[in-house]
Every structure is written in C-alpha cells, then in structure tokens.
Design an enzyme around this catalytic site. Structure first.
Site, PDB file in Angstrom:
ATOM      1  N   HIS A 140       0.872  -1.178   0.000  1.00  0.00           N
ATOM      2  CA  HIS A 140       0.000   0.000   0.000  1.00  0.00           C
ATOM      3  C   HIS A 140       0.912   1.231   0.000  1.00  0.00           C
ATOM      4  CE1 HIS A 140      -2.741   2.959   1.911  1.00  0.00           C
ATOM      5  NE2 HIS A 140      -3.737   2.169   1.582  1.00  0.00           N
ATOM      6  N   ASP A 217       3.090  -4.587   8.024  1.00  0.00           N
ATOM      7  CA  ASP A 217       1.882  -3.777   7.906  1.00  0.00           C
ATOM      8  C   ASP A 217       0.698  -4.733   8.052  1.00  0.00           C
ATOM      9  OD1 ASP A 217      -0.420  -2.672   6.862  1.00  0.00           O
ATOM     10  OD2 ASP A 217       0.545  -1.768   5.124  1.00  0.00           O
ATOM     11  N   GLN A 220      -4.462  -5.261   6.814  1.00  0.00           N
ATOM     12  CA  GLN A 220      -5.426  -6.185   6.200  1.00  0.00           C
ATOM     13  C   GLN A 220      -5.362  -7.586   6.796  1.00  0.00           C
ATOM     14  OE1 GLN A 220      -7.782  -5.175   4.308  1.00  0.00           O
ATOM     15  NE2 GLN A 220      -7.003  -3.148   3.774  1.00  0.00           N
ATOM     16  N   LYS A 243     -10.306  -0.880  10.577  1.00  0.00           N
ATOM     17  CA  LYS A 243     -10.427  -2.085   9.733  1.00  0.00           C
ATOM     18  C   LYS A 243     -10.822  -3.297  10.578  1.00  0.00           C
ATOM     19  CE  LYS A 243      -7.436  -0.195   6.338  1.00  0.00           C
ATOM     20  NZ  LYS A 243      -7.927   0.315   5.068  1.00  0.00           N
ATOM     21  N   CYS A 381      -4.869   2.526  -3.594  1.00  0.00           N
ATOM     22  CA  CYS A 381      -3.637   3.032  -2.953  1.00  0.00           C
ATOM     23  C   CYS A 381      -2.489   2.041  -3.119  1.00  0.00           C
ATOM     24  CB  CYS A 381      -3.845   3.335  -1.470  1.00  0.00           C
ATOM     25  SG  CYS A 381      -4.966   4.688  -1.191  1.00  0.00           S
TER      26      CYS A 381
HETATM   27  C1  LIG Z   1      -2.335  -2.848   3.511  1.00  0.00           C
HETATM   28  C2  LIG Z   1      -2.667  -1.477   4.039  1.00  0.00           C
HETATM   29  N1  LIG Z   1      -1.708  -0.774   4.643  1.00  0.00           N
HETATM   30  C3  LIG Z   1      -1.936   0.443   5.134  1.00  0.00           C
HETATM   31  C4  LIG Z   1      -3.169   1.031   5.030  1.00  0.00           C
HETATM   32  C5  LIG Z   1      -3.378   2.383   5.604  1.00  0.00           C
HETATM   33  O1  LIG Z   1      -4.276   2.319   6.666  1.00  0.00           O
HETATM   34  P1  LIG Z   1      -4.845   3.645   7.321  1.00  0.00           P
HETATM   35  O2  LIG Z   1      -5.364   4.483   6.192  1.00  0.00           O
HETATM   36  O3  LIG Z   1      -5.920   3.146   8.230  1.00  0.00           O
HETATM   37  O4  LIG Z   1      -3.728   4.297   8.047  1.00  0.00           O
HETATM   38  C6  LIG Z   1      -4.200   0.347   4.396  1.00  0.00           C
HETATM   39  C7  LIG Z   1      -5.512   0.970   4.211  1.00  0.00           C
HETATM   40  O5  LIG Z   1      -6.259   0.655   3.319  1.00  0.00           O
HETATM   41  C8  LIG Z   1      -3.934  -0.941   3.891  1.00  0.00           C
HETATM   42  O6  LIG Z   1      -4.892  -1.645   3.284  1.00  0.00           O
END
Ligand SMILES: Cc1ncc(COP(=O)(O)O)c(C=O)c1O
Length: 423
Positions: A140, A217, A220, A243, A381
C-alpha cells in the site's frame, strides 16, 4: 438471470462452522439493515473500512456521556475511569497481538501513522547514506512513501521484491536483495489490493539471519486472522482500528521494547516527557515517549470494544468462515465470462480484485452501487500493483465475517447486469 434482489432472498446454507451464526452476528451491525438506492445494502468494501457493531458505538457513547475527561492527569474520578479504560485497552491490544509487554503497544492514528513513526524515529536514527530499505511489490502507498521520504533525506535506496503472476512474493528474489546494506524490511502481512497473504514468518527469519529488523503492515491481516507477533518474530507491527470493526482515527503500533527504548521520540509535547526545563527535557518511558499530547481517548474506548467483540466471535471462527466465503465468491465471480481475477495467490484473505472485459472498473462500481452493492474501484492506494498487472484499476470486493453467500450471489448477479447493460 436472477436479479440482485432475488439473489439476496434466495435460501443458501451459510454456516461453515456450526458455532458461527452470521444471521445473529448481522444483528449487531445497525448500518447493515439499511437500503441503498432502494435495495438492501450489500457492503463489500471492508478492506477500505469495516462496519461497527453496536457494542463499539455504545463504547463511544459511554465515553462522552459518562467518562469524558483527560487521561494520566486528573486525580478526579472521571479521569481515573478514562485512564483505566485507556490503559485497559492497551492491554487488550497487547493480548490481541500477543505482545509480551503492554509497554510495546503505542496508540497511533492508524497503520499509516504507525509506519511513519518508525520511519521518522528508527529510520532516521539508523539509516545512513548508501543504506538500503527493502519493501515488496505488494505494498500500500503508506508502506512505500514514508520510506521514499526517508531515503530521499538520507541518500539511501529503496529496493522492491517483485511478485509473480499470481501476485505472490518471490522469496528467492527477496533473498537476493537482502544484503549487508539493508537496514530494514517493511512488508504487508496481507495485500489490500490482491488479498495475498505474504510468507511473513519466512521473511522475518531470512531478514533476522542478516540482522535486519522487520516491520509488518497488519492493516489487512488483523481483521481476518489471529496475529501473534512473538510467533512471527517481527520487530514492528502496525494496524488500524477502523479495519477491525473499531472507530476511525485510532490504531496501534507494536514495537519490541529494546528497539522502542533506543528510538528517539516521534513528536514533542505533553505526556511524552518526565521533566522539562528550558535547558533539557527528559523523555517519558515507553510507550508514553511516543504518545505526545492528548490522545484519541474516545476511539481507544471504541477500539477496546471492537477487540472484545472480535475475540468473542473468535478469530479462528472468523478465519474459517471467511475462507469458505472467499472460495465461494472466487468461484462465483470466476464463472462469469469476461471476468479476470487479478491476484490468484494460493494463500489469500478477504479480497477479490477483478476486471471485466470491455468495461471500466469505475463503471462496474457505479452500476453495482445502483444495485445496493458497495465495492471499491480504482488503484486501491497500490498503484505499483496495478502497474505490475498492466491494469489502471480493478473492482475490489472485500469481505468481512458478516457477509453472506446471498450477498455474493447478489454481487455475481450485479456483474451479470453490468455485462447485459454494456452488451
Ligand atoms: C495494507 C494497508 N496498509 C496500510 C493502510 C493504511 O491504513 P490507514 O489508512 O488506516 O492508516 C491500508 C488501508 O487501506 C492498507 O490496506
């Protein structure tokens, strides 16, 4: 062809685990009862954000109607209650991730802030001219850009482990790219764009064999599976509350205590200090060193309620129910001529990304919306993932444990409708 309305109403055996009563679970989510464009809402955009059970909404209400006050400061009862709940949630997060110590849990706004915290503290302290940071081709943007900013500042290099045509990480390439200049590996536990589950245990083992720390990270992964940071052995793990059925604006970063102790603070302000004079400030102990200013107390209440809720259903139950639902959805969508699923990894969680021949993803999403079906369209993203597969965008249906086979049938009927409309 069944209409989406008929598809939703058709009887389907739901349960994969006898204890998993999805009908009962859906009762906890007030938002799911609504109609959209006159059709029952089919919410399949859970990877963007998930819906909140009444228990989470009530926890927010409880804070504002009963406990509202600042934490760590007051001697009065309201502040004591708020502090107890705030620190109590820290312990819940510790257990949720199976961290060995609650001092290893830092409250942040979400995954993005957790990753930026590590980049700006650990990264700035340890990455020097000519060093390397290793990420994967599945990331992401929030696990790409913070490292680019750091590399630009330090004159370091960002390297990317490629993925294969299924959307799986190429571990042999990872091994080749790891070297004595690598200062950190940052990898998604689960890809938001494709649903691929990365072999994170192997990643950690290989990186640690070279004395390289690993940030995972978990945005998900946490909604879909039990995460055990001690078993994974990772050094940092970030996730977002919104999430995992909690509120927006709150998340957590796990970091190994010895690393957090050695890192400089992220932001300066109240609460992150133990004493201040104009000459010198002594920083507070971890985790408070990283929590400057009044934190997001209300949403910490909500996060605590969300974790209680998920624990009560059980992550093993969630994982097995969703596994069956994902297989069902993959088959249902795959059967439609003209659909191509992007991301066919052998290990996947929660996501079906696809393109429909001759129709732009945005048009698919718009027509599905008219049928009451909420999906995501675009690059999610994760533009480099789209580039890797040579598509500008995909349609992404992402699942949660409250989704049903009837809803998947509605999605399939909705895609058929898009096809019929586009001839
Ligand atoms: C794999 C992953 N990493 C990071 C993020 C960023 O999360 P946040 O916008 O809640 O900080 C997301 C959000 O969609 C994501 O799917």
């Amino acid at each position: 062809m069944a209409t989406t309305q008929e598809a939703i109403q058709a009887p389907v055996r739901e349960s994969s685990a006898p204890s998993f009563d999805v009908k009962r679970i859906r009762e906890d989510f007030p938002i799911l009862k609504q109609k959209v464009h006159g059709k029952p809402l089919v919410y399949l955009d859970n990877a963007a954000t998930s819906q909140k059970p009444a228990q989470v909404i009530e926890a927010l209400l409880r804070f504002y109607t009963h406990d509202c006050s600042n934490v760590h400061r007051g001697v009065h009862l309201l502040s004591e209650r708020a502090t107890e709940a705030y620190e109590g949630t820290r312990v819940k997060v510790q257990r949720f991730l199976n961290a060995s110590d609650s001092r290893e849990i830092i409250f942040v706004r979400g995954t993005t802030e957790g990753i930026n915290l590590v980049a700006q503290t650990y990264g700035r302290q340890n990455v020097k001219l000519g060093d390397e940071i290793l990420i994967t081709g599945l990331e992401h943007h929030s696990n790409i850009v913070p490292w680019q900013i750091l590399c630009e500042e330090k004159g370091a290099f960002l390297h990317v482990v490629p993925i294969n045509d299924r959307g799986e990480l190429m571990l042999e390439e990872f091994k080749k790219l790891l070297n004595v200049r690598t200062r950190l590996v940052a990898a998604a536990h689960v890809s938001n764009a494709l649903g691929t589950i990365n072999p994170v245990r192997e990643i950690v083992q290989m990186a640690h064999a070279m004395n390289v720390p690993v940030l995972l990270d978990g945005a998900q992964a946490t909604p879909h599976m039990k995460v055990d940071v001690q078993e994974l052995g990772c050094d940092f793990y970030a996730f977002s509350g919104h999430k995992v059925f909690g509120p927006t604006g709150i998340g957590a970063l796990y970091g190994k205590a010895e690393l957090l102790e050695a890192m400089p603070p992220f932001q300066g302000g109240g609460d992150m200090i133990s004493s201040v004079t104009f000459e010198k400030t002594i920083y507070n102990a971890i985790p408070y060193k990283f929590e400057a200013g009044t934190p997001n107390i209300a949403d910490v209440y909500g996060l605590g309620a969300a974790l209680d809720y998920v624990n009560q259903i059980g992550l093993a139950n969630i994982a097995s129910y969703e596994h069956a639902l994902l297989s069902y959805a993959t088959e249902a969508v795959n059967q439609i001529p003209g659909v191509r699923i992007i991301g066919t990894a052998r290990e996947k969680a929660g996501v079906i990304s696809f393109v429909l021949e001759g129709v732009h993803a945005h048009d698919v999403g718009t027509i599905l919306d008219r049928e009451g079906i909420a999906v995501r369209t675009g690059h999610h993203c994760a533009q480099p993932v789209m580039d890797r597969f040579g598509v500008p965008a995909t349609v992404r249906a992402s699942l949660a444990f409250y989704n049903t086979k009837q809803e998947i049938n509605a999605l399939a009927a909705g895609i058929q409708r898009v096809k019929a409309l586009f001839g």
